[in-house]
Each structure stands twice: as C-alpha cells, then as structure tokens.
Enzyme design. Sequence first.
Site, mmCIF file in Angstrom:
data_model
loop_
_atom_site.group_PDB
_atom_site.id
_atom_site.type_symbol
_atom_site.label_atom_id
_atom_site.label_comp_id
_atom_site.label_asym_id
_atom_site.label_seq_id
_atom_site.Cartn_x
_atom_site.Cartn_y
_atom_site.Cartn_z
ATOM 1 N N ASP A 47 0.845 -1.203 0.000
ATOM 2 C CA ASP A 47 0.000 0.000 0.000
ATOM 3 C C ASP A 47 0.882 1.255 0.000
ATOM 4 O O ASP A 47 0.374 2.375 -0.117
ATOM 5 C CB ASP A 47 -0.991 -0.011 1.166
ATOM 6 C CG ASP A 47 -0.319 -0.060 2.530
ATOM 7 O OD1 ASP A 47 0.931 -0.131 2.590
ATOM 8 O OD2 ASP A 47 -1.040 -0.027 3.544
ATOM 9 N N SER A 48 2.200 1.069 0.067
ATOM 10 C CA SER A 48 3.117 2.193 -0.156
ATOM 11 C C SER A 48 2.916 2.773 -1.555
ATOM 12 O O SER A 48 3.404 3.865 -1.850
ATOM 13 C CB SER A 48 4.574 1.740 0.021
ATOM 14 O OG SER A 48 4.843 0.579 -0.731
ATOM 15 N N ASP A 86 -0.935 -6.438 -0.522
ATOM 16 C CA ASP A 86 -1.155 -5.762 0.764
ATOM 17 C C ASP A 86 -2.644 -5.477 0.961
ATOM 18 O O ASP A 86 -3.324 -5.041 0.026
ATOM 19 C CB ASP A 86 -0.396 -4.419 0.739
ATOM 20 C CG ASP A 86 0.353 -4.156 2.020
ATOM 21 O OD1 ASP A 86 0.235 -4.962 2.963
ATOM 22 O OD2 ASP A 86 1.088 -3.148 2.066
ATOM 23 N N LYS A 116 -0.905 -9.581 2.981
ATOM 24 C CA LYS A 116 -0.193 -9.069 4.172
ATOM 25 C C LYS A 116 -1.108 -8.087 4.873
ATOM 26 O O LYS A 116 -1.812 -7.309 4.205
ATOM 27 C CB LYS A 116 1.109 -8.378 3.761
ATOM 28 C CG LYS A 116 1.831 -7.719 4.928
ATOM 29 C CD LYS A 116 3.214 -7.239 4.539
ATOM 30 C CE LYS A 116 3.260 -5.885 3.884
ATOM 31 N NZ LYS A 116 2.692 -4.773 4.663
ATOM 32 N N GLU A 118 -1.437 -5.520 8.662
ATOM 33 C CA GLU A 118 -0.706 -4.914 9.779
ATOM 34 C C GLU A 118 -1.412 -5.185 11.110
ATOM 35 O O GLU A 118 -2.641 -5.233 11.155
ATOM 36 C CB GLU A 118 -0.586 -3.399 9.553
ATOM 37 C CG GLU A 118 0.214 -3.038 8.321
ATOM 38 C CD GLU A 118 0.353 -1.532 8.106
ATOM 39 O OE1 GLU A 118 -0.054 -0.740 8.984
ATOM 40 O OE2 GLU A 118 0.878 -1.148 7.040
ATOM 41 N N GLU A 185 9.008 -3.736 11.029
ATOM 42 C CA GLU A 185 9.469 -2.470 10.428
ATOM 43 C C GLU A 185 9.939 -1.494 11.501
ATOM 44 O O GLU A 185 9.237 -1.279 12.505
ATOM 45 C CB GLU A 185 8.312 -1.856 9.609
ATOM 46 C CG GLU A 185 8.664 -0.522 8.961
ATOM 47 C CD GLU A 185 7.710 -0.094 7.862
ATOM 48 O OE1 GLU A 185 6.759 -0.829 7.553
ATOM 49 O OE2 GLU A 185 7.930 1.003 7.308
HETATM 50 O O1 KIV Z 1 3.609 -1.164 1.612
HETATM 51 C C1 KIV Z 1 4.813 -1.429 1.803
HETATM 52 O O2 KIV Z 1 5.708 -1.077 1.009
HETATM 53 C C2 KIV Z 1 5.168 -2.188 2.988
HETATM 54 C C3 KIV Z 1 6.617 -2.389 3.257
HETATM 55 C C4 KIV Z 1 7.120 -1.197 3.964
HETATM 56 C C5 KIV Z 1 6.885 -3.638 3.979
HETATM 57 O O3 KIV Z 1 4.316 -2.598 3.716
#
Ligand code: KIV
Length: 284
Positions: A47-48, A86, A116, A118, A185
């Site tokens: 989600d970055s 994500d 993934k 959080e 992280e």
């Molecule tokens: O979204 C992302 O890039 C991440 C990484 C920082 C692991 O979750």
Amino acid sequence: MAKKKMTVLDFQKFKDEGKKFSFVTAYDYTTASIINDSDVEVILVGDSLGMIMLGYDSTVPVTLEDVIHHAKPVVKGAPDTFIIGDMPFGTYNVSIEDAIRNANKLVKETGVDCIKLEGGVEMADTIRALVKAGINVMGHIGMTPQTATSFGGFKVQGGTPESARKLIEDAKALQEAGAFSIVVECVPSVVAEAMQKEVRVPILGIGAGPHVDCQVLVTQDLLGMYGDFKPKFVKHFANIREEMVKGLNLFHEESASGAFPTPEYSFNKAVEIPSVYGPGDTSK
Ligand code: KIV
C-alpha cells in the site's frame, strides 16, 4: 536462466537452513518484469503505492481497488517471483467476515500468492480465520504505517524493554494464529534479532537491522528514484532518478537541436506523394 518461484513452504525452509533472501515492492508491469529478471525472490504490491505511485502523504487513503489495479500487472510481469498483495487500511478492521471477503477478492482477482496485513495480537483472530479460509497470511508489526498516527508518526518502535517484549509477544501471537512470516518495520536491531531467535517463522526486516531472515526495501527507495524523503534505513544501491533526469534532458536537448531523430530512428522508405491539386495544376 529463469529463477525458481518460491513457495510459502520455502520461506520456512530458507529460515531453517539459514539462507537469507530479499523482497522489494512493485506496482507496475515493467518494474515487476525487471525484478523477475533479478535474483530477488519476493515482490510486495504494497500500500506504499499510495505514496510512491499516487503521491499521497500516507498509505491510509489506498483502497482495495488500488491494490488490485496495481497487482494485476505485477503478477503478469513476474511469473517466477512470489507475490504478496497488501490489505489496505479499512479492508480488514471492520469484521472477520469482511476481512475474508476482501482477502478472497484480492487473491481471486489478481493471483497474488499471499496477503499481508498490519497489527499484532489484536489481529490474531482475523489471521486465524483467514488461514482457516485457505488464505496465506504474512503479518506486519513494529512501525505499522496504516496506524502510524496512533504512535505519533513514522517512528522507531520497540525502544523500551516493555515495548520490545510486547513486539516479540505480538510476533508469537501472529505465528500461533498461522501467519507464515512476519514483516517487522523500524525497530532496533537487537529487538529484531531477539524476535528472529524466539519466533519460528521467518522475520522479514525493513529498518530492523541485519539479524533477520530477509531484508525488505521499497524498490523506488533502494534504486534512488523516490525523491520526497529518504528514511535512515534506506540505502541507495543505484541513482536511477539522476539517470532518468539526465536521459530526459538529453532527449530534450536533441529534440530542440534536431539531433534526434537521425535516419536510424526514422522510417526512411521513399514515397511519392501525389499533389492534392492534381497533375498539371499550376494554380497554387
Ligand atoms: O507497503 C509497503 O511497502 C510495505 C513495506 C514497507 C513492507 O508494507
């Protein structure tokens, strides 16, 4: 030679054999295909993308549709690379049913190999239900960008004995719930090292020092492409932004001077073009 695509089982095998691996992000076909040609084993459609691709100042506004939109071309571009999708903020914190529905959608519509999400012990029941539903789950603890405002921004976590212990207990809770690996992280190296030793599943570190099973970085960070800011843990392994600006300026200069395109970059077939005025017309 094409590399052999990793499986979920390989994550554990690599840790058990002490073989370190690496993972990076991708959000588009071309970047994914470049990573597929490299030795990097794992891609995250993170989600970055909110910051890197869409120019937001956090990951919070990213939607499930955004991740699906970006994951489809990545899956196409990197057939030999394990791919993580994500789960964005708001797609797994309403109810367990909602989390399963959204994770199913992400996996079915894109073909990513796992999802993934959080959160620590508070996400254990959700992870357990996702795993029971047949979805491979990677955890993410420490500095969790989706909820960073709750700890005052992008700050190192686990800096006190109590918070370090809490992080390790979070990792154990995720492992017990069925997460096959855990991203940690922005934590002190000693905390990640202790976690790597106390937890059976692989610990994937970003800003977590050298004693983890896998190093993680955002591709646009490690290649020196993203210009807004550079976290302390980011090393530039190349300076692609500089190279791109150089290339663009050269294109601009040669376009302006007429040096580009030469016949090499033009279609040079001779074509006799009839006059629009007809043969023998001298009225022009
Ligand atoms: O979204 C992302 O890039 C991440 C990484 C920082 C692991 O979750």
